[in-house]
Design an enzyme around this catalytic site. Structure first.
Site, PDB file in Angstrom:
ATOM      1  CG  MET A  48      -1.762  -8.916  -3.863  1.00  0.00           C
ATOM      2  SD  MET A  48      -0.868 -10.150  -3.285  1.00  0.00           S
ATOM      3  CE  MET A  48       0.739  -9.395  -3.233  1.00  0.00           C
TER       4      MET A  48
ATOM      5  CG  LEU B 140      -5.061   0.259  -2.385  1.00  0.00           C
ATOM      6  CD1 LEU B 140      -6.715   0.734  -2.761  1.00  0.00           C
ATOM      7  CD2 LEU B 140      -4.768  -0.706  -3.403  1.00  0.00           C
ATOM      8  CG  HIS B 141       1.270   2.296  -3.779  1.00  0.00           C
ATOM      9  ND1 HIS B 141       1.440   2.260  -5.248  1.00  0.00           N
ATOM     10  CD2 HIS B 141       1.688   1.162  -3.593  1.00  0.00           C
ATOM     11  CE1 HIS B 141       1.851   1.039  -5.743  1.00  0.00           C
ATOM     12  NE2 HIS B 141       1.917   0.326  -4.781  1.00  0.00           N
TER      13      HIS B 141
ATOM     14  N   GLY C 216       0.511   4.247  -7.203  1.00  0.00           N
ATOM     15  CA  GLY C 216       0.880   3.171  -8.159  1.00  0.00           C
ATOM     16  C   GLY C 216      -0.548   2.600  -8.584  1.00  0.00           C
ATOM     17  CG  HIS C 217      -2.244  -0.199  -5.831  1.00  0.00           C
ATOM     18  ND1 HIS C 217      -1.501  -0.159  -4.593  1.00  0.00           N
ATOM     19  CD2 HIS C 217      -2.070  -1.399  -6.249  1.00  0.00           C
ATOM     20  CE1 HIS C 217      -0.653  -1.091  -4.451  1.00  0.00           C
ATOM     21  NE2 HIS C 217      -1.148  -2.073  -5.220  1.00  0.00           N
TER      22      HIS C 217
ATOM     23  CD  GLN D  23       0.471 -13.053  -5.446  1.00  0.00           C
ATOM     24  OE1 GLN D  23      -0.788 -12.965  -5.945  1.00  0.00           O
ATOM     25  NE2 GLN D  23       1.387 -12.024  -5.400  1.00  0.00           N
TER      26      GLN D  23
ATOM     27  CD  GLN E  38       1.637  -9.262 -11.345  1.00  0.00           C
ATOM     28  OE1 GLN E  38       1.856  -9.837 -10.354  1.00  0.00           O
ATOM     29  NE2 GLN E  38       0.765  -8.086 -11.412  1.00  0.00           N
TER      30      GLN E  38
ATOM     31  CB  SER F 186       2.405  -2.775  -0.977  1.00  0.00           C
ATOM     32  OG  SER F 186       1.305  -2.555  -1.767  1.00  0.00           O
TER      33      SER F 186
HETATM   34  P1  AMP Z   1       0.049  -5.625  -6.047  1.00  0.00           P
HETATM   35  O1  AMP Z   1      -1.224  -4.977  -4.914  1.00  0.00           O
HETATM   36  O2  AMP Z   1       1.331  -5.328  -5.544  1.00  0.00           O
HETATM   37  O3  AMP Z   1      -0.410  -7.041  -6.398  1.00  0.00           O
HETATM   38  O4  AMP Z   1      -0.233  -4.628  -7.389  1.00  0.00           O
HETATM   39  C1  AMP Z   1      -1.657  -4.378  -8.042  1.00  0.00           C
HETATM   40  C2  AMP Z   1      -1.253  -3.823  -9.180  1.00  0.00           C
HETATM   41  O5  AMP Z   1      -0.466  -2.659  -9.238  1.00  0.00           O
HETATM   42  C3  AMP Z   1      -0.246  -4.735 -10.048  1.00  0.00           C
HETATM   43  O6  AMP Z   1      -0.661  -4.586 -11.600  1.00  0.00           O
HETATM   44  C4  AMP Z   1       1.162  -3.860 -10.032  1.00  0.00           C
HETATM   45  O7  AMP Z   1       1.865  -3.899 -11.384  1.00  0.00           O
HETATM   46  C5  AMP Z   1       0.493  -2.622  -9.843  1.00  0.00           C
HETATM   47  N1  AMP Z   1       1.334  -1.576  -9.326  1.00  0.00           N
HETATM   48  C6  AMP Z   1       1.961  -1.773  -8.185  1.00  0.00           C
HETATM   49  N2  AMP Z   1       2.925  -0.878  -7.937  1.00  0.00           N
HETATM   50  C7  AMP Z   1       2.834   0.204  -9.148  1.00  0.00           C
HETATM   51  C8  AMP Z   1       3.585   1.438  -9.426  1.00  0.00           C
HETATM   52  N3  AMP Z   1       4.595   1.827  -8.907  1.00  0.00           N
HETATM   53  N4  AMP Z   1       3.379   1.851 -10.430  1.00  0.00           N
HETATM   54  C9  AMP Z   1       2.362   1.339 -11.457  1.00  0.00           C
HETATM   55  N5  AMP Z   1       1.774   0.089 -11.202  1.00  0.00           N
HETATM   56  C10 AMP Z   1       1.966  -0.574 -10.126  1.00  0.00           C
END
Ligand code: AMP
Length: 279
Positions: free
Chosen positions: A28, A31-32, A34-35, A59, A152, A185
């Site tokens: 979504m 980005l950080h 984790g992404h 969602q 998820q 995020s």
């Molecule tokens: P989102 O943009 O929040 O929908 O997340 C996109 C993907 O990034 C999803 O598969 C999340 O589980 C993954 N994600 C988000 N935060 C982290 C994190 N801190 N470490 C690893 N994956 C992450």
């Protein structure tokens, strides 16, 4: 890096990638690291990497943060360019949900109603709605999901298996700040003071894992220890705290090393979620 926004462009790209492994990372945006970890893992495993950025309205509940969800497209694209991602898909809402659509939905009973699904009733149906549509548009061979959102990840894995989707669903470990706070995020909503307070979740999970390593395998003892620590050291209001089987996601009395402790809570208005494998 090539940007695209339409289903027709996705079809053309798919045709040009015949027999290549295609890794897909739905996000979504905002980005950080984790992404970025998901993207780097995809680049190790696949010949071509496609990232989508789409804040999915289905969602979010009616009183949730869809409108205020952080949107940082310029900095997102810079980060993706730096990583040399091959393609970025930034569809509009009407591309994903055309006005002619009958809003076909996928619902996975039981596990979609637990934990995050209990307090966010439409959440996982919305996730399945968008992820299945994105899979059908992008047609990846692999898709990467963060263990940060463990429920998820497992729900997507079940959907892929149940519907015979020929897509390998791969999990990537949680990326944390140095102080333990899981990157998200939504951390952008937290003040500096709240960010420090939010690390209580990590400390509590970590302490429970240490207890487990010393021989305490009882779920209720471990989750009580987590709740007590968080309640004593922060203003976080716990939504749920559970010890779950890593496959079925169901709570169980005695935990095995590969099982997980899951937690969600609110720090003022910000929802925080986290989890940890026991060993
Ligand atoms: P989102 O943009 O929040 O929908 O997340 C996109 C993907 O990034 C999803 O598969 C999340 O589980 C993954 N994600 C988000 N935060 C982290 C994190 N801190 N470490 C690893 N994956 C992450």
């Amino acid at each position: 890096m090539q940007l695209f926004t339409t289903v027709q462009e996705a079809k053309d790209i798919h045709l040009s990638l015949t027999s290549k492994t295609v890794g897909f990372i739905p996000t979504m945006g905002s980005l950080h690291d984790g992404h970025l970890a998901l993207i780097k893992e995809a680049q190790k495993v696949c010949e071509v990497v496609i990232v989508s950025i789409f804040v999915n309205p289905t969602q979010f509940g009616p009183t949730e943060d869809f409108d205020s969800y952080p949107r940082t497209i310029d900095s997102d694209l810079k980060q993706l360019e730096t990583l040399a991602v091959d393609y970025v898909f930034t569809p509009t809402t009407t591309t994903i949900y055309p006005t002619t659509s009958m809003k076909t939905s996928i619902s996975i009973p039981d596990i979609s109603k637990l934990y995050c699904g209990a307090s966010r009733p439409a959440f996982f149906d919305g996730i399945c709605a968008v992820v299945l549509r994105l899979f059908n548009i992008i047609k990846p061979t692999h898709a990467f999901f963060g263990e940060k959102d463990y429920q998820q990840y497992k729900i997507i894995q079940h959907m892929a298996a149940d519907l015979f989707l020929d897509i390998h669903i791969q999990a990537v470990p949680i990326i944390r700040q140095e102080n333990g706070l899981a990157l998200s995020s939504r951390n952008a909503y937290l003040s500096e003071q709240e960010q420090i307070e939010a690390t209580c979740i990590y400390t509590a999970l970590n302490q429970a894992v240490q207890l487990y390593k010393k021989g305490e395998t009882n779920t209720s003892t471990l989750t009580k220890a987590i709740r007590n620590f968080i309640e004593a050291n922060s203003n976080i209001v716990i939504d749920y705290c559970a010890g779950i089987d890593h496959e079925s996601l169901l709570e169980k009395e005695t935990l095995m090393p590969e099982d997980r402790l899951l937690i969600a809570g609110y720090l003022n208005k910000t929802r925080l979620i986290d989890n940890m494998r026991l060993m």
